[in-house]
Motif scaffolding. Structure first.
Motif, PDB file in Angstrom:
ATOM      1  N   VAL A  16       0.866  -1.183   0.000  1.00 23.57           N
ATOM      2  CA  VAL A  16       0.000   0.000   0.000  1.00 23.57           C
ATOM      3  C   VAL A  16       0.901   1.231   0.000  1.00 23.57           C
ATOM      4  CG1 VAL A  16      -2.013  -1.077   1.065  1.00 23.57           C
ATOM      5  CG2 VAL A  16      -0.244  -0.127   2.519  1.00 23.57           C
ATOM      6  N   PRO A  17       0.437   2.318  -0.607  1.00 18.22           N
ATOM      7  CA  PRO A  17       1.250   3.535  -0.603  1.00 18.22           C
ATOM      8  C   PRO A  17       1.549   3.983   0.826  1.00 18.22           C
ATOM      9  CG  PRO A  17      -0.656   3.755  -2.063  1.00 18.22           C
ATOM     10  CD  PRO A  17      -0.821   2.477  -1.319  1.00 18.22           C
ATOM     11  N   THR A  18       2.727   4.544   1.037  1.00 16.10           N
ATOM     12  CA  THR A  18       3.157   4.877   2.386  1.00 16.10           C
ATOM     13  C   THR A  18       2.437   6.073   2.991  1.00 16.10           C
ATOM     14  OG1 THR A  18       4.963   6.191   1.521  1.00 16.10           O
ATOM     15  CG2 THR A  18       5.452   3.906   2.117  1.00 16.10           C
ATOM     16  N   GLU A  19       1.914   6.979   2.209  1.00 13.61           N
ATOM     17  CA  GLU A  19       1.178   8.145   2.714  1.00 13.61           C
ATOM     18  C   GLU A  19       1.928   8.859   3.830  1.00 13.61           C
ATOM     19  OE1 GLU A  19      -2.870   8.305   2.799  1.00 13.61           O
ATOM     20  OE2 GLU A  19      -3.019   7.156   0.969  1.00 13.61           O
ATOM     21  N   GLY A  20       2.932   9.566   3.487  1.00 17.69           N
ATOM     22  CA  GLY A  20       3.713  10.302   4.469  1.00 17.69           C
ATOM     23  C   GLY A  20       5.075   9.672   4.716  1.00 17.69           C
ATOM     24  N   GLY A  21       5.282   8.474   4.250  1.00 21.13           N
ATOM     25  CA  GLY A  21       6.581   7.849   4.331  1.00 21.13           C
ATOM     26  C   GLY A  21       6.966   7.213   5.643  1.00 21.13           C
ATOM     27  N   ALA A  22       6.138   7.277   6.681  1.00 21.81           N
ATOM     28  CA  ALA A  22       6.535   6.731   7.979  1.00 21.81           C
ATOM     29  C   ALA A  22       6.352   5.217   8.056  1.00 21.81           C
ATOM     30  CB  ALA A  22       5.752   7.397   9.102  1.00 21.81           C
ATOM     31  N   VAL A  23       5.291   4.687   7.444  1.00 22.18           N
ATOM     32  CA  VAL A  23       4.993   3.261   7.545  1.00 22.18           C
ATOM     33  C   VAL A  23       4.799   2.676   6.152  1.00 22.18           C
ATOM     34  CG1 VAL A  23       3.430   1.516   8.483  1.00 22.18           C
ATOM     35  CG2 VAL A  23       3.835   3.618   9.770  1.00 22.18           C
ATOM     36  N   SER A  24       5.524   1.609   5.873  1.00 22.33           N
ATOM     37  CA  SER A  24       5.305   0.885   4.621  1.00 22.33           C
ATOM     38  C   SER A  24       4.830  -0.525   4.967  1.00 22.33           C
ATOM     39  CB  SER A  24       6.576   0.834   3.775  1.00 22.33           C
ATOM     40  OG  SER A  24       7.535  -0.017   4.349  1.00 22.33           O
ATOM     41  N   MET A  60      -7.234  -7.586  16.401  1.00 23.53           N
ATOM     42  CA  MET A  60      -5.986  -8.302  16.648  1.00 23.53           C
ATOM     43  C   MET A  60      -4.781  -7.406  16.327  1.00 23.53           C
ATOM     44  SD  MET A  60      -4.732 -11.887  14.911  1.00 23.53           S
ATOM     45  CE  MET A  60      -4.767 -11.188  13.259  1.00 23.53           C
ATOM     46  N   VAL A  61      -4.848  -6.665  15.229  1.00 24.07           N
ATOM     47  CA  VAL A  61      -3.788  -5.730  14.858  1.00 24.07           C
ATOM     48  C   VAL A  61      -3.653  -4.642  15.920  1.00 24.07           C
ATOM     49  CG1 VAL A  61      -3.204  -3.895  13.209  1.00 24.07           C
ATOM     50  CG2 VAL A  61      -3.860  -6.155  12.372  1.00 24.07           C
ATOM     51  N   ASP A  62      -4.779  -4.101  16.371  1.00 24.25           N
ATOM     52  CA  ASP A  62      -4.744  -3.077  17.423  1.00 24.25           C
ATOM     53  C   ASP A  62      -4.073  -3.601  18.685  1.00 24.25           C
ATOM     54  OD1 ASP A  62      -6.063  -1.253  15.798  1.00 24.25           O
ATOM     55  OD2 ASP A  62      -8.045  -1.665  16.659  1.00 24.25           O
ATOM     56  N   ASP A  63      -4.414  -4.822  19.079  1.00 20.92           N
ATOM     57  CA  ASP A  63      -3.819  -5.424  20.281  1.00 20.92           C
ATOM     58  C   ASP A  63      -2.315  -5.575  20.120  1.00 20.92           C
ATOM     59  OD1 ASP A  63      -6.321  -5.560  21.444  1.00 20.92           O
ATOM     60  OD2 ASP A  63      -6.589  -7.700  21.062  1.00 20.92           O
ATOM     61  N   TRP A  64      -1.867  -6.018  18.945  1.00 23.36           N
ATOM     62  CA  TRP A  64      -0.432  -6.174  18.707  1.00 23.36           C
ATOM     63  C   TRP A  64       0.286  -4.833  18.776  1.00 23.36           C
ATOM     64  CZ3 TRP A  64       2.406  -4.509  14.246  1.00 23.36           C
ATOM     65  CH2 TRP A  64       3.777  -4.791  14.343  1.00 23.36           C
ATOM     66  N   LEU A  65      -0.267  -3.833  18.120  1.00 22.69           N
ATOM     67  CA  LEU A  65       0.370  -2.514  18.130  1.00 22.69           C
ATOM     68  C   LEU A  65       0.463  -1.964  19.551  1.00 22.69           C
ATOM     69  CD1 LEU A  65      -1.261  -0.932  14.959  1.00 22.69           C
ATOM     70  CD2 LEU A  65       1.135  -1.601  15.233  1.00 22.69           C
ATOM     71  N   ARG A  66      -0.581  -2.137  20.316  1.00 17.53           N
ATOM     72  CA  ARG A  66      -0.579  -1.670  21.703  1.00 17.53           C
ATOM     73  C   ARG A  66       0.508  -2.378  22.513  1.00 17.53           C
ATOM     74  NH1 ARG A  66      -5.627  -0.970  21.647  1.00 17.53           N
ATOM     75  NH2 ARG A  66      -6.255  -3.116  21.988  1.00 17.53           N
ATOM     76  N   ARG A  67       0.607  -3.698  22.364  1.00 16.36           N
ATOM     77  CA  ARG A  67       1.633  -4.470  23.096  1.00 16.36           C
ATOM     78  C   ARG A  67       3.034  -4.143  22.600  1.00 16.36           C
ATOM     79  NH1 ARG A  67      -1.744  -8.719  21.798  1.00 16.36           N
ATOM     80  NH2 ARG A  67      -0.189  -9.459  20.331  1.00 16.36           N
ATOM     81  N   THR A  77      -3.809  -1.567   4.664  1.00 17.46           N
ATOM     82  CA  THR A  77      -4.079  -0.140   4.806  1.00 17.46           C
ATOM     83  C   THR A  77      -4.399   0.202   6.257  1.00 17.46           C
ATOM     84  OG1 THR A  77      -4.885  -0.025   2.539  1.00 17.46           O
ATOM     85  CG2 THR A  77      -5.542   1.769   4.007  1.00 17.46           C
ATOM     86  N   TYR A  78      -5.207  -0.633   6.894  1.00 13.60           N
ATOM     87  CA  TYR A  78      -5.540  -0.408   8.296  1.00 13.60           C
ATOM     88  C   TYR A  78      -4.288  -0.486   9.166  1.00 13.60           C
ATOM     89  CZ  TYR A  78      -7.832  -0.841  12.802  1.00 13.60           C
ATOM     90  OH  TYR A  78      -8.217  -0.640  14.104  1.00 13.60           O
ATOM     91  N   LEU A  79      -3.451  -1.485   8.919  1.00 15.59           N
ATOM     92  CA  LEU A  79      -2.208  -1.647   9.669  1.00 15.59           C
ATOM     93  C   LEU A  79      -1.305  -0.433   9.494  1.00 15.59           C
ATOM     94  CD1 LEU A  79      -0.358  -3.419  11.396  1.00 15.59           C
ATOM     95  CD2 LEU A  79       0.268  -4.658   9.333  1.00 15.59           C
TER      96      LEU A  79
END
Length: 190
Positions: free
Chosen positions: A36-44, A171-178, A76-78
């Motif tokens: 997905v496009p990086t949109e700002g370059g911080a996350v690919s 599940m993604v939210d939980d991982w990011l939080r941890r 995209t959500y990630l």
């Protein structure tokens, strides 16, 4: 309106409508991008071949499981959620190597029911990914492989949500939080 004019109008309308309907999208189309496009370059966020994902191999109905844009939607959500957790100047590269969505297409006794996804606690969402977090200077702060699974996906909030990917997103939210809580360097802001 005479029959030839009506027929011509119908043919023109069909010719306009068919290109969009000609083929439904599926996650294994070789022409689709694998990121997905990086949109700002911080996350690919990129992913390996979805044809090898557990979702397709073990789904019970490969043709139904590969329909849609669920891989791109999850990526995209990630990207969007992870971007909110980075400190200024940090970057995060994620490669999704496997996805198994919550539920499964089960073989059924009644014909015509094999396209219905059955959600039970024995079919939790799972995801495998590799990630690298870099600081503003380009140095690696954290990296690794994670195998995400949410065995309690049927409990808690969002049970009434109509989002088809609600269990995977939680599940993604939980991982990011941890992940970002465990590594103080990731959540600190300069």
């Amino acid at each position: 309106m005479k029959a030839p004019a009506l027929l011509l109008t119908a043919v023109v309308a069909l010719a306009i409508a068919v290109p969009g309907m000609a083929r439904s999208r599926n996650v294994t189309d070789p022409g689709l991008p694998r990121s997905v496009p990086t949109e700002g370059g911080a996350v690919s966020v990129s992913w390996t071949d979805p044809a090898a994902f557990s979702e397709l191999k073990y789904s019970g109905n490969r043709w139904e499981a590969e329909r849609g844009t669920w891989v791109t939607d999850l990526a995209t959500y990630l990207r969007d959620e992870a971007g909110q957790r980075l400190a200024r100047g940090q970057t995060l590269d994620i490669t999704i190597t496997d996805i198994e969505r919550a539920g499964r297409y089960e073989p059924v006794v009644r014909t015509g029911m094999d396209h219905i996804r059955i959600v039970k606690d024995i079919y939790p969402p799972r995801m495998k990914l590799n990630f690298v977090v870099k600081g503003p200077d380009g140095q690696v702060i954290a990296e690794g492989e994670r195998k995400l699974v949410d065995h309690g996906f049927l409990t808690g909030s969002n049970l009434n949500s109509s989002d088809a990917l609600r269990y995977e997103k939680r599940m993604v939210d939980d991982w990011l939080r941890r992940e970002f809580k465990a590594n103080a360097a990731l959540t600190s802001t300069p």
